[in-house]
Design a protein around this motif. Sequence first.
Motif, mmCIF file in Angstrom:
data_model
loop_
_atom_site.group_PDB
_atom_site.id
_atom_site.type_symbol
_atom_site.label_atom_id
_atom_site.label_comp_id
_atom_site.label_asym_id
_atom_site.label_seq_id
_atom_site.Cartn_x
_atom_site.Cartn_y
_atom_site.Cartn_z
ATOM 1 N N ILE A 40 -23.054 -17.527 26.924
ATOM 2 C CA ILE A 40 -24.188 -16.878 27.587
ATOM 3 C C ILE A 40 -25.500 -17.567 27.166
ATOM 4 O O ILE A 40 -26.312 -17.944 28.012
ATOM 5 N N LEU A 41 -25.677 -17.738 25.869
ATOM 6 C CA LEU A 41 -26.907 -18.352 25.353
ATOM 7 C C LEU A 41 -27.034 -19.811 25.786
ATOM 8 O O LEU A 41 -28.139 -20.271 26.076
ATOM 9 N N PHE A 79 -25.774 -8.840 30.923
ATOM 10 C CA PHE A 79 -26.844 -9.838 30.921
ATOM 11 C C PHE A 79 -27.214 -10.149 32.358
ATOM 12 O O PHE A 79 -26.541 -9.715 33.293
ATOM 13 N N CYS A 80 -28.292 -10.894 32.537
ATOM 14 C CA CYS A 80 -28.736 -11.218 33.880
ATOM 15 C C CYS A 80 -29.359 -12.609 33.895
ATOM 16 O O CYS A 80 -29.731 -13.145 32.856
ATOM 17 N N ALA A 141 -16.003 -19.342 27.104
ATOM 18 C CA ALA A 141 -15.868 -18.535 25.886
ATOM 19 C C ALA A 141 -14.545 -18.765 25.185
ATOM 20 O O ALA A 141 -14.458 -18.662 23.959
ATOM 21 N N ILE A 142 -13.503 -19.078 25.954
ATOM 22 C CA ILE A 142 -12.178 -19.276 25.353
ATOM 23 C C ILE A 142 -11.736 -20.737 25.402
ATOM 24 O O ILE A 142 -10.568 -21.049 25.174
ATOM 25 N N GLY A 143 -12.669 -21.621 25.727
ATOM 26 C CA GLY A 143 -12.395 -23.052 25.669
ATOM 27 C C GLY A 143 -11.647 -23.637 26.841
ATOM 28 O O GLY A 143 -11.091 -24.729 26.747
ATOM 29 N N LEU A 144 -11.643 -22.969 27.985
ATOM 30 C CA LEU A 144 -10.953 -23.498 29.170
ATOM 31 C C LEU A 144 -11.805 -24.472 29.955
ATOM 32 O O LEU A 144 -11.291 -25.190 30.801
#
Length: 146
Positions: A40-41, A79-80, A141-144
């Motif tokens: 996200i960041l 988040f947006c 987030a999970i490395g895909l």
Amino acid sequence: MKRLILALTIMGAPALAQDVITYDTEQSFDDVIFGLESAILDRGLVVDHVSHTGEMLERTRADLGSDMVLFTQADVYSFCSASLSRKVMEADVMNIQFCPYDIFVMVQTDTPDKTTIGFRSFPEGAMKEVEALLDGIARGAIGLDQ
């Protein structure tokens, strides 16, 4: 009778359930959460809120008369994106209903070695761009996406 028909016409059709897009991983909940926050960041976005859904459900379980433990851990990140939200709402102001965007991470008690990350799918049109953003974040987030 005419008032009832008019009321039903004004209210419109009920909202339909949306599909959910999920990815499963053997990574720990904490690792997936770290990856989600980073993804996200990394896109220049800010987490507005974290809902600790699993903790809330567990905290209120006994008070509600349930003996079922649903999750070992479960959080929802909201988040947006100002630029993307403006774009989709300029296409259709009713897209406001989808903002902020949410991604959930959960570990169910019946599958403790599997962490699931996911989000709801969106209708055809402008919102598919938001869906693509969420998909990229979840996969990252999970490395895909590496």
